[in-house]
Design an enzyme around this catalytic site. Structure first.
Site, PDB file in Angstrom:
ATOM      1  N   GLU A 147      70.001 152.550 -47.449  1.00 18.33           N
ATOM      2  CA  GLU A 147      69.866 153.630 -48.441  1.00 18.33           C
ATOM      3  C   GLU A 147      68.873 154.718 -48.032  1.00 18.33           C
ATOM      4  O   GLU A 147      69.147 155.915 -48.186  1.00 18.33           O
ATOM      5  CB  GLU A 147      69.474 153.045 -49.805  1.00 18.33           C
ATOM      6  CG  GLU A 147      70.603 152.350 -50.528  1.00 18.33           C
ATOM      7  CD  GLU A 147      70.924 150.987 -49.936  1.00 18.33           C
ATOM      8  OE1 GLU A 147      72.064 150.514 -50.111  1.00 18.33           O
ATOM      9  OE2 GLU A 147      70.019 150.380 -49.308  1.00 18.33           O
ATOM     10  N   GLU A 155      83.323 145.324 -54.116  1.00 21.18           N
ATOM     11  CA  GLU A 155      82.979 145.132 -52.713  1.00 21.18           C
ATOM     12  C   GLU A 155      84.169 145.369 -51.791  1.00 21.18           C
ATOM     13  O   GLU A 155      84.039 145.997 -50.733  1.00 21.18           O
ATOM     14  CB  GLU A 155      82.418 143.717 -52.498  1.00 21.18           C
ATOM     15  CG  GLU A 155      81.120 143.431 -53.208  1.00 21.18           C
ATOM     16  CD  GLU A 155      79.931 144.170 -52.604  1.00 21.18           C
ATOM     17  OE1 GLU A 155      80.113 144.898 -51.603  1.00 21.18           O
ATOM     18  OE2 GLU A 155      78.827 144.029 -53.149  1.00 21.18           O
ATOM     19  N   ARG A 181      84.244 148.515 -49.113  1.00 16.00           N
ATOM     20  CA  ARG A 181      84.158 148.095 -47.717  1.00 16.00           C
ATOM     21  C   ARG A 181      85.516 148.129 -47.016  1.00 16.00           C
ATOM     22  O   ARG A 181      85.654 148.714 -45.940  1.00 16.00           O
ATOM     23  CB  ARG A 181      83.570 146.680 -47.626  1.00 16.00           C
ATOM     24  CG  ARG A 181      82.173 146.549 -48.202  1.00 16.00           C
ATOM     25  CD  ARG A 181      81.569 145.191 -47.869  1.00 16.00           C
ATOM     26  NE  ARG A 181      80.389 144.913 -48.667  1.00 16.00           N
ATOM     27  CZ  ARG A 181      79.304 144.297 -48.212  1.00 16.00           C
ATOM     28  NH1 ARG A 181      79.244 143.898 -46.962  1.00 16.00           N
ATOM     29  NH2 ARG A 181      78.281 144.062 -49.016  1.00 16.00           N
ATOM     30  N   ASP A 230      73.043 151.607 -59.743  1.00 16.19           N
ATOM     31  CA  ASP A 230      72.792 152.703 -58.817  1.00 16.19           C
ATOM     32  C   ASP A 230      73.966 153.654 -58.589  1.00 16.19           C
ATOM     33  O   ASP A 230      73.893 154.857 -58.829  1.00 16.19           O
ATOM     34  CB  ASP A 230      72.301 152.147 -57.478  1.00 16.19           C
ATOM     35  CG  ASP A 230      73.207 151.055 -56.913  1.00 16.19           C
ATOM     36  OD1 ASP A 230      74.144 150.611 -57.614  1.00 16.19           O
ATOM     37  OD2 ASP A 230      72.983 150.620 -55.769  1.00 16.19           O
TER      38      ASP A 230
END
Length: 688
Positions: free
Chosen positions: A590, A321, A325, A453
C-alpha cells in the site's frame, strides 16, 4: 394536510345581532367571549386541563415530525474555488443529512499541479510541513489535525454544491434537488425487465462457457475489431529498475521450483501454500511480467493459464479475493498483451462468480463455489465485509465492456445503488454488511483499514473508469466520505504533529489505531486531487504520506508493522508505537503504491529515494534462498521471526509498484488512460 388561506368562524345569534346594529356591540361581545372561555377553563378540574395541554403538545410534535425535512433544515451554500473541479454542478444542488447504521486478504493525469501546491509537494520531507498546527488544549479537539477548519464547509469544498450543517454526528449524506436520487434499479424497472435481468443472470450461471447465448469463442470472434491491442514496454532502463526485476526473477524462480501451480510459495520451508487452488501467484503476476518485459516468464505463465487453469472444482472461494486477483489479473493481461485467451478465461470465471449475486438484497454473498454454482455468507458470520462487496465493480464492469455483455456491470451497479442509498455516518460506512437484508451491521467499527479500505478507493476509481461524469453518485459519495475522514477520523500526535487516520469502534468511540492498509490513502487522495478534488485532499495526502513513511523508518528494520498506534496525549512515551502482536510485515504494497502515485503525478524524485530505502530493507531482511518472506517482528533486526509465506501480491503489487516508481518515464502507465484495481492490475479508462 391541506393548506388553507382562510379561517371559518361560527357566530352566535347575539354576535349577528351586534353586527346588524342591535344588542351587544362587537367589541363587548368579544370581551365577554374571552371572559367566558377563561371562566370555563378555570372551572375545569386540574387533571382535565393537564390532559388537554398534553394533547395539544403531542399534536404539535407529531406535526413537526411529519413535515418534509427541507422545511426544517436551512441549507448553507459552500462553493469550490474556480477551476478546482472538472465538472460543473448546479449552484442550487444541496447535500442533506437524513437518518442513519481484517479483509480476508492479508493486504487486499498528466495535468500539472497549481504552482503553489506543486512547490509544496516537491519537498515532501521538510521540517515545516505544509500545515503545522500546535495541539489545542481543548479536550474535544485537542488532536484534530486541522482544528481551524474541522467542518465540511471549511475543510472540504464540494464543487458548486451546498452542504447541510453537521449537527448530527450520526447523520448520513443524501443528495437532493438536481442530483440523481438513489434508486433500487431493479425494483424501479418494469416487471418484464426485472424478469429479463434475472433470466440473463441465471442463464449465464447455467452455461458458464457461453456469452449471450453462444460459445465464448464464437461471441468474441464476432467482436474481433473491438478486441484489445497489445501494449509495448521497453523493460528496465536504470539500476533501480534492474534491481527490482532481479527481485521479481528471484521470487519467480523460487515459486516455479517449489510451488508451481499452487497459490503461494513458502520460501523458508521451500514448499507451497494452497488457498483457492487457482494458481494465484501465476495469474496475479502476469501483467507484472509483461510490463517488466520478461517475455520467457510471461509465456510460461500464459501456457499454464491456457492449459491448467480450471474453475470447475467444487471448492468455496472468496468473491472479493478471486475477483481482484484472478479476474483482475486475467483482464489486465488481456488488455496489455491483446491475447484473447485471457478474455476467454475471464468470461468463464465471471459467469462462475455470478451465483454470489442471487441474494434477497442484491448485495453479494462473500463465498462462492465455482464448481457447484452456489454461494453463501461466510461461515464465521452472517455478514460480508463492506470492502469485499464494494471492491469488485472495476473488474465486473470491465468484463462487460470487454465482451459487450451487460449482466456483469448490471449486478455490480445494483450493489453501488444499494450502498449509495444506505444511511452513513458523514459518508463513512461500517465495515460489515448483511447480504440478506442489504443493511449495515449496527454499531460496527468504521475504519479505512481492514474490511473498509477499498470501498473508498473504488468510489473514486470507478468514477475515473467510467469517464468522470458530472453529478455522479460515485464521486459525490467519495467527497462526502473524505469529508467524514477529515472531520471524524483524522488527528495529529501531540508532540511531532504526525497526521493519522483512526477508527471509530462501535461506530463512535475513537481509537488511535491505523492499519498499514490505510497507507493506500495518500496515493488515492492525490489521484483524486489531480482529477479535480479540493486542495484539502492534497494537504491530507501529503501529511499522510509523511506519517506512513515514518512507520517504516522509525523501525530498526526500516519496515513498517501491520498496525501502528498513535499518542493521544503527551503521557504516551512515543508519538508512534507498535504493540508486540502487531509487529509483523506481510510484504504489503500500500505505501509503495502511494509513493508511485506521488512520483507519477508530480515528477518529484524524492519519492523514488524514499522507495529505494524501503526496497533495500526488504532485500536485507526478507530475502531468503527461495524468494522473499513475510516477517513476524520488524522491531528487532536480530530476531525478525520469518513467517514463511510469500503472498501473491508481493509479485503482483509490491514489486510492480517499485518498478514503476523507479521508472525514468513516470507515465509508463498513463494514469489518464489506465486505472489500477485494488490488486495493482491496470484496467482501461472508458470515456462513457
Amino acid at each position: 394536510m391541506t393548506k388553507s388561506d382562510h379561517v371559518a368562524l361560527t357566530l352566535s345569534s347575539a354576535s349577528i345581532a351586534g353586527i346588524t346594529g342591535g344588542g351587544v356591540g362587537v367589541g363587548d361581545e368579544c370581551n365577554l367571549s374571552r371572559k367566558s372561555l377563561r371562566r370555563s377553563w378555570n372551572q375545569l378540574p386540574r387533571c382535565q386541563r393537564n390532559l388537554i395541554i398534553m394533547g395539544i403538545t403531542a399534536f404539535c410534535v407529531t406535526l413537526l415530525l411529519f413535515l418534509p425535512g427541507d422545511q426544517l433544515i436551512s441549507m448553507k451554500d459552500v462553493h469550490l474555488k474556480p477551476g478546482a473541479a472538472p465538472f460543473h454542478m448546479r449552484r442550487e444542488n444541496t447535500l442533506q443529512n437524513p437518518h442513519h447504521h481484517p479483509n480476508l486478504s492479508p493486504e487486499k493525469h498528466g495535468n500539472d499541479l497549481p504552482a503553489e501546491i506543486s512547490a509544496a509537494v516537491a519537498s515532501p520531507m521538510t521540517e515545516d510541513r505544509f500545515i503545522k498546527q500546535e495541539p489545542s488544549n481543548d479536550k474535544a479537539a485537542g488532536n484534530v489535525a486541522y482544528p481551524e477548519g474541522n467542518s465540511a464547509e471549511n475543510v472540504v469544498k464540494l464543487p458548486e454544491t451546498a452542504v447541510a450543517g453537521n449537527e448530527n454526528i450520526n447523520g448520513p449524506i443524501d443528495i437532493v434537488n438536481n442530483v440523481e436520487q438513489p434508486i433500487d434499479r431493479e425494483s424501479s424497472l418494469p416487471i418484464e425487465e426485472q424478469s429479463d435481468m434475472r433470466a440473463e443472470l441465471e442463464e449465464a450461471i447455467r452455461h458458464p462457457f457461453n456469452l449471450a447465448g453462444e460459445s465464448i469463442d464464437l461471441h468474441l470472434q464476432k467482436m474481433q475489431t473491438q478486441l484489445a491491442k497489445a501494449q509495448h514496454f521497453h523493460g528496465a532502463t536504470n539500476e533501480r529498475q534492474t534491481a527490482v526485476v532481479a527481485a521479481f526473477k528471484h521470487s519467480w524462480a523460487g515459486y516455479k521450483k517449489y510451488a508451481w501451480g499452487h497459490d503461494n510459495l513458502k520460501p523458508v520451508s521451500q514448499t507451497s501454500h494452497e488457498w483457492f487452488g487457482l494458481g494465484l501467484s501465476i495469474v496475479d503476476s502476469l501483467d507484472t511480467m509483461y510490463i517488466m518485459g520478461l517475455e520467457d516468464e510471461f509465456n510460461e505463465a500464459r501456457d499454464w493459464v491456457k492449459d491448467s487453469l480450471r474453475f470447475h472444482t467444487s471448492r468455496d472461494v472468496n468473491l472479493f479475493e478471486v475477483t481482484i486477483r484472478v479476474l483482475g489479473g486475467l483482464l489486465s493481461a488481456y488488455h496489455l498483451s491483446g491475447d484473447q485467451m485471457f478474455l476467454v478465461k475471464a468470461s468463464e470465471l465471471g459467469n462462475r462468480l455470478l451465483p454470489s449475486f442471487l441474494t434477497p438484497s442484491g448485495i453479494p454473498y462473500s463465498d462462492v463455489n465455482l464448481g457447484e454454482s452456489s454461494a453463501h455468507s461466510p461461515k464465521w458470520s452472517p455478514d460480508s465485509s463492506t470492502s469485499e462487496v464494494t471492491t469488485i465493480q472495476l473488474e465486473f464492469r470491465d468484463l462487460s465492456r470487454s465482451t459487450n455483455v451487460p449482466i456483469y456491470e448490471s449486478v455490480v451497479n445494483k450493489v453501488n445503488e444499494k450502498i449509495h442509498a444506505l444511511d452513513k455516518t458523514h459518508g463513512l460506512v461500517p465495515i460489515f454488511i448483511n447480504a440478506n437484508t442489504g443493511t449495515f451491521r449496527n454499531y460496527a467499527t468504521i475504519s479505512l483499514g481492514a474490511r473498509g479500505d477499498s470501498y473508498y478507493e473504488y468510489l473514486l476509481k470507478q468514477w475515473i473508469q467510467t469517464g468522470r461524469k458530472d453529478n455522479d453518485n460515485l464521486i459525490l459519495d467519495y467527497m462526502q466520505a473524505i469529508d467524514g475522514v477529515l472531520t471524524q477520523l483524522m488527528r495529529r500526535t501531540p508532540r511531532e504533529n504526525w497526521v493519522y487516520i483512526g477508527e471509530l469502534i462501535n461506530g463512535h468511540d475513537f481509537k488511535p489505531k491505523m492499519d498499514h492498509l490505510t497507507c493506500y490513502l495518500p496515493g488515492t487522495l492525490l489521484l483524486g486531487h489531480q482529477n479535480g478534488m479540493p486542495d484539502s485532499h492534497l494537504l491530507l495526502a501529503r501529511d499522510m504520506m509523511d506519517t506512513c513513511y515514518q512507520t517504516y523508518i522509525k523501525q530498526p528494520t526500516q519496515l513498517a508493522a501491520e498496525i501502528s498506534y498513535f499518542a493521544l496525549n503527551e503521557k504516551d512515551e512515543n508519538d508512534i508505537y507498535v504493540k508486540p502482536n502487531d509487529a509483523h510485515n506481510l510484504l504489503r504494497p500500500e505505501f509503495i503504491e502511494s509513493l508511485y502515485y506521488f512520483y507519477a503525478l508530480t515528477g518529484n524524485r524524492t519519492y523514488q529515494d524514499m522507495g529505494w530505502t524501503i526496497f533495500q530493507a526488504f532485500e536485507k531482511h526478507s530475502k531468503v534462498a527461495a524468494g522473499y518472506t513475510s516477517l513476524g517482528n520488524v522491531k528487532n533486526t536480530l530476531n525478525t521471526r520469518m513467517r514463511d509465506l510469500m503472498e501473491s501480491f508481493w509479485m503482483s503489487e509490491t514489486l510492480k509498484y517499485f518498478y514503476l516508481l523507479f521508472s525514468d518515464n513516470r507515465k509508463e502507465i498513463d494514469l489518464e488512460k489506465w486505472v489500477f484495481n485494488s490488486e495493482g492490475h491496470p484496467l482501461p479508462v472508458y470515456q462513457q
